[in-house]
Design a protein around this motif. Structure first.
Motif, mmCIF file in Angstrom:
data_model
loop_
_atom_site.group_PDB
_atom_site.id
_atom_site.type_symbol
_atom_site.label_atom_id
_atom_site.label_comp_id
_atom_site.label_asym_id
_atom_site.label_seq_id
_atom_site.Cartn_x
_atom_site.Cartn_y
_atom_site.Cartn_z
ATOM 1 N N ILE A 10 59.910 103.541 41.238
ATOM 2 C CA ILE A 10 60.738 104.568 40.564
ATOM 3 C C ILE A 10 61.172 104.369 39.005
ATOM 4 C CG2 ILE A 10 61.392 105.648 42.671
ATOM 5 C CD1 ILE A 10 64.247 104.714 41.978
ATOM 6 N N ASN A 11 61.028 103.160 38.796
ATOM 7 C CA ASN A 11 61.695 102.648 37.724
ATOM 8 C C ASN A 11 60.267 102.388 36.731
ATOM 9 O OD1 ASN A 11 64.455 102.553 37.937
ATOM 10 N ND2 ASN A 11 63.932 100.797 39.223
ATOM 11 N N GLU A 12 59.354 102.439 37.260
ATOM 12 C CA GLU A 12 57.998 102.525 36.542
ATOM 13 C C GLU A 12 57.153 103.495 36.436
ATOM 14 O OE1 GLU A 12 56.931 99.646 34.912
ATOM 15 O OE2 GLU A 12 58.478 98.351 35.241
ATOM 16 N N TYR A 13 56.978 104.402 37.426
ATOM 17 C CA TYR A 13 56.074 105.450 37.340
ATOM 18 C C TYR A 13 56.637 106.867 36.501
ATOM 19 C CZ TYR A 13 52.808 109.360 38.948
ATOM 20 O OH TYR A 13 51.953 110.285 38.631
ATOM 21 N N LEU A 14 55.578 107.171 35.500
ATOM 22 C CA LEU A 14 55.990 108.091 34.576
ATOM 23 C C LEU A 14 55.783 109.562 34.994
ATOM 24 C CD1 LEU A 14 55.483 106.643 30.981
ATOM 25 C CD2 LEU A 14 57.677 107.061 31.993
ATOM 26 N N LEU A 15 56.490 110.562 35.373
ATOM 27 C CA LEU A 15 55.995 111.711 35.647
ATOM 28 C C LEU A 15 55.615 112.691 34.550
ATOM 29 C CD1 LEU A 15 59.296 112.717 37.416
ATOM 30 C CD2 LEU A 15 57.313 112.017 38.444
ATOM 31 N N GLY A 16 54.438 113.416 34.887
ATOM 32 C CA GLY A 16 53.746 114.211 33.994
ATOM 33 C C GLY A 16 53.295 115.637 34.642
ATOM 34 N N PRO A 17 52.743 116.201 33.567
ATOM 35 C CA PRO A 17 52.147 117.562 34.230
ATOM 36 C C PRO A 17 51.086 117.445 35.539
ATOM 37 C CG PRO A 17 52.063 117.692 31.836
ATOM 38 C CD PRO A 17 52.463 116.283 32.464
ATOM 39 N N ASN A 18 51.159 118.452 36.515
ATOM 40 C CA ASN A 18 50.302 118.296 37.671
ATOM 41 C C ASN A 18 50.978 117.393 38.776
ATOM 42 O OD1 ASN A 18 48.772 120.376 36.787
ATOM 43 N ND2 ASN A 18 47.659 118.711 35.522
ATOM 44 N N ALA B 23 63.363 107.375 38.267
ATOM 45 C CA ALA B 23 64.690 107.310 38.118
ATOM 46 C C ALA B 23 65.379 107.983 36.894
ATOM 47 C CB ALA B 23 65.027 105.937 37.848
ATOM 48 N N GLU B 24 64.661 107.977 36.008
ATOM 49 C CA GLU B 24 65.577 108.891 34.665
ATOM 50 C C GLU B 24 65.303 110.233 34.862
ATOM 51 O OE1 GLU B 24 63.794 105.745 31.131
ATOM 52 O OE2 GLU B 24 62.534 107.474 31.647
ATOM 53 N N ALA B 25 64.482 110.844 35.639
ATOM 54 C CA ALA B 25 64.349 112.238 36.124
ATOM 55 C C ALA B 25 65.481 112.483 36.866
ATOM 56 C CB ALA B 25 62.992 112.553 36.655
ATOM 57 N N GLN B 26 65.849 111.633 37.929
ATOM 58 C CA GLN B 26 66.868 112.055 38.842
ATOM 59 C C GLN B 26 68.305 111.906 38.212
ATOM 60 O OE1 GLN B 26 65.144 109.669 42.783
ATOM 61 N NE2 GLN B 26 66.473 108.640 41.511
ATOM 62 N N LYS B 27 68.494 111.329 37.004
ATOM 63 C CA LYS B 27 69.685 111.197 36.117
ATOM 64 C C LYS B 27 69.622 112.968 35.466
ATOM 65 C CE LYS B 27 70.127 106.390 35.994
ATOM 66 N NZ LYS B 27 70.276 105.228 35.168
ATOM 67 N N THR B 28 68.545 113.055 34.919
ATOM 68 C CA THR B 28 68.344 114.181 34.132
ATOM 69 C C THR B 28 68.719 115.410 35.193
ATOM 70 O OG1 THR B 28 66.746 113.216 32.844
ATOM 71 C CG2 THR B 28 66.953 115.577 32.876
ATOM 72 N N THR C 220 70.988 113.487 43.081
ATOM 73 C CA THR C 220 69.751 114.026 43.212
ATOM 74 C C THR C 220 68.586 112.719 43.729
ATOM 75 O OG1 THR C 220 70.000 115.538 41.608
ATOM 76 C CG2 THR C 220 67.813 114.944 41.916
ATOM 77 N N ARG C 221 67.548 112.999 44.526
ATOM 78 C CA ARG C 221 66.722 111.955 44.931
ATOM 79 C C ARG C 221 65.362 112.873 44.738
ATOM 80 N NH1 ARG C 221 65.707 107.234 47.617
ATOM 81 N NH2 ARG C 221 63.817 107.268 48.728
ATOM 82 N N ILE C 222 64.480 112.206 43.865
ATOM 83 C CA ILE C 222 62.940 112.784 43.760
ATOM 84 C C ILE C 222 61.955 111.924 44.457
ATOM 85 C CG2 ILE C 222 61.188 112.900 42.182
ATOM 86 C CD1 ILE C 222 63.215 113.665 40.004
ATOM 87 N N SER C 223 61.169 112.853 45.213
ATOM 88 C CA SER C 223 60.098 112.012 46.004
ATOM 89 C C SER C 223 58.747 112.701 45.409
ATOM 90 C CB SER C 223 60.231 112.451 47.641
ATOM 91 O OG SER C 223 61.389 111.992 48.172
ATOM 92 N N LEU C 224 57.912 111.857 45.132
ATOM 93 C CA LEU C 224 56.489 111.939 44.578
ATOM 94 C C LEU C 224 55.626 112.503 45.881
ATOM 95 C CD1 LEU C 224 54.803 112.155 41.889
ATOM 96 C CD2 LEU C 224 54.076 109.875 42.596
ATOM 97 N N GLU C 225 55.522 113.967 45.988
ATOM 98 C CA GLU C 225 54.511 114.168 46.975
ATOM 99 C C GLU C 225 52.924 113.965 46.673
ATOM 100 O OE1 GLU C 225 55.444 115.611 49.931
ATOM 101 O OE2 GLU C 225 57.464 116.097 49.536
#
Length: 575
Positions: free
Chosen positions: A74-82, A124-129, A143-148
């Motif tokens: 969670i500290n490496e994967y960058l979230l993005g569109p889609n 991890a950054e998105a959870q803090k946001t 907040t906890r984010i799971s990548l579906e």
């Protein structure tokens, strides 16, 4: 100003409590209803004791499954569109917001919170946001984010490939998947996991060992697909990130190479890499053969026109630097006992597989080891079959193409040579009764010696009335005796073409050229016959020849009669 702000927050919180209370009452009444004045289907879930929301449209877009190579950091994967994510908010109440799709602007839409930008942030950054924004409504939110479902990756491949440019690969793909697409032109729907075989079949003009990956953050990585596929070096085939650019260099005939051979399982020559070490190259070669001397290897290096032989001990294999065009050879352990063996089948005291000295043990020694022959053995029919290994090949191996260049044979003659070669392949004639001959026959690893059983029979076949096996007796020594016991000659038999085929050697003899022994075969050939049309033609021609002969006889008789008549007439005139 501050009072107005607090008043608005108070009203929002009161509205949220009203929304929750409405959902609880609906649940208690056995009904699930949407919260008033809300576009979100936020339902109470008795199993989680909280509220649950599912974005059905986004969930349908995430029905495609992609294999992930290991866990996501969670500290490496960058979230993005889609990207498709699930957000779990833990506060005064538990709220699960399932299957939220990050839109092209990089936002997710959350109930009561509205649009939250999470693109280009780690999980991890998105959870803090989200926590920071939820503080306005929730007390101490967690907040906890799971990548579906991760989004497909758009990768740029440049260099010496057939289809350079943008390629879309499944999420968490490694470098080989993008290069496979760039080589074969496949799309994301048709691309399967890459394989070294497929890449090697199309390789030759581009590098597989010196691949560069430039990331969007300015960092650089490298890939070595030979080391990945053949040595299992996972870090040599890194997982791709969105926006990566892969550079594949072209190769020329003068590109530096390196080779490893000797007592390794897969001796080969391939492209040189600056990260090569003896340890890595041994792993790429599949490891050692059983006879290998694993304590050292030799590096042959050409420096300034001089050939150098460098001995590298095992403890230095991981640190020794391999230079371009080095040649590595793993020696065999000369003191290691040979694992060669040979088989003996049939009528010996102890049939089985016996250890031998490869190329040193003789057929006589092998026979002696197996306990010699039993009383039921048929020595004349014994034979030896070579295993067919490279060291057992005939020095002057039969080569049809070479013979065609120098021989005056007809095509049928070459076909016959092919037949004889296949029938005699790897078979060695041995005479069990001749110890001197057996002592001269060398045995190699995997050879097989056969000693058939003496069944005291003679096989009679061909144009006899009752073909089959007949007991061998000392009194029945002639071919005629055995043919009579087989019912005599058949109607189509050619009695002049009767042969004795010797046991073991399968040599053909005329009946008067050899003596019948147990295990021999008697063959009676037949009169040749043709097809019906040829037979009819033959009968017509025979009748024509018969008629021609009659005509010649009649013509002769007529001629003689005319001569006699003329002679008588002349005599009468004279008288």
């Amino acid at each position: 100003m501050n009072f107005s702000k607090y008043f608005v927050l108070l009203l929002s919180f009161a509205g949220f409590l009203l929304l929750l209370n409405t959902g609880v009452k609906a649940q208690q009444n056995g009904q699930v209803t949407n919260p008033p004045s809300s576009n979100f289907n936020l339902n109470f879930n008795p199993f989680t004791a909280g509220y649950y929301y599912l974005d059905a449209l986004s969930a349908r877009s995430g029905d495609q499954f992609f294999m992930s190579d290991g866990e996501i950091d969670i500290n490496e994967y960058l979230l993005g569109p889609n990207d498709l994510i699930t957000v779990s908010l833990q506060g005064t109440e538990s709220i699960v917001l399932r299957a939220l799709l990050i839109n092209p602007q990089g936002d997710i839409i959350l109930p009561m919170l509205g649009a939250v930008k999470v693109a280009n942030q780690t999980i991890a950054e998105a959870q803090k946001t989200i926590d920071q924004k939820a503080k306005n409504i929730f007390k101490a939110p967690n907040t906890r984010i799971s990548l579906e479902r991760a989004r497909p990756l758009s990768i740029q491949v440049t260099g010496g490939v057939e289809f350079p440019g943008k390629h879309v690969v499944p999420p968490f793909s490694r470098v080989d998947a993008a290069i496979y697409q760039a080589v074969n032109g496949n799309s994301i729907e048709t691309t399967e996991s890459g394989s070294l075989g497929n890449l090697l079949n199309t390789s030759g003009s581009f590098s597989l060992r010196n691949i560069t990956i430039d990331h969007r953050d300015g960092t650089t990585d490298t890939a070595d697909l030979i080391a990945y596929f053949k040595a299992g070096e996972s870090h040599k085939n890194p997982i791709l990130k969105y926006g990566d650019q892969i550079s594949v260099s072209r190769l020329s005939n003068k590109a530096p190479r390196v080779s490893i051979s000797g007592a390794v399982l897969d001796a080969n020559e391939f492209e040189y890499s600056s990260s090569d070490t003896p340890e890595l190259l041994v792993r790429i070669a599949g490891g050692f053969k059983p006879e290998a001397d694993t304590s050292k290897l030799f590096v042959f290096r050409n420096e300034n026109g001089t050939q150098q032989k460098i001995e590298v001990l095992r403890e230095d294999w991981s640190s020794f630097d391999i230079l371009p065009n080095d040649r590595l050879i793993v020696p065999a352990d000369q003191g290691l006992k040979s694992s060669a063996s040979a088989w003996v089948y049939g009528e010996v005291v102890t049939p089985g597989n016996f250890p031998i000295e490869n190329g040193e043990t003789t057929a006589l020694e092998l026979l002696t080891i197996s306990g010699n022959l039993t009383d039921r053995a048929l020595p004349s029919a014994s034979y030896l079959i070579r295993a067919g290994s490279q060291e057992n090949e005939i020095p002057n191996e039969y080569n049809t193409e070479l013979l065609k260049r120098t021989s005056d044979q007809l095509a049928q003659g070459f076909d016959y040579l092919d037949l004889e070669t296949k029938l005699s392949q790897n078979k060695v004639y041995i005479d069990i009764s001749d110890e001197e001959q057996l002592a001269g026959v060398k045995i190699y690893d995997g050879d097989r010696m056969y000693i058939p059983r003496d069944e005291q029979t003679v096989f009679v076949f061909g144009q006899v009335n009752n073909p089959g096996y007949y007991p061998f007796t000392e009194t029945d020594q002639t071919v005629g005796d055995y043919i009579n016991r087989a019912g005599g000659f058949a109607l189509s038999a050619n009695e002049e073409r009767t042969f004795i085929i010797k046991a073991g050697s399968s040599t053909w003899y005329r009946p008067n050229e050899t003596q019948i022994k147990s295990g021999d075969r008697i063959f009676v050939d037949r009169e040749p016959y043709d097809e019906l049309n040829a037979q009819r033609t033959y009968e017509v021609q025979k009748e024509q020849i018969k008629n021609t002969r009659i005509q010649l006889i009649l013509t002769g008789i007529s001629t003689i009669t005319g001569i006699i008549t003329t002679y008588v007439a002349i005599q009468n005139i004279r008288n």
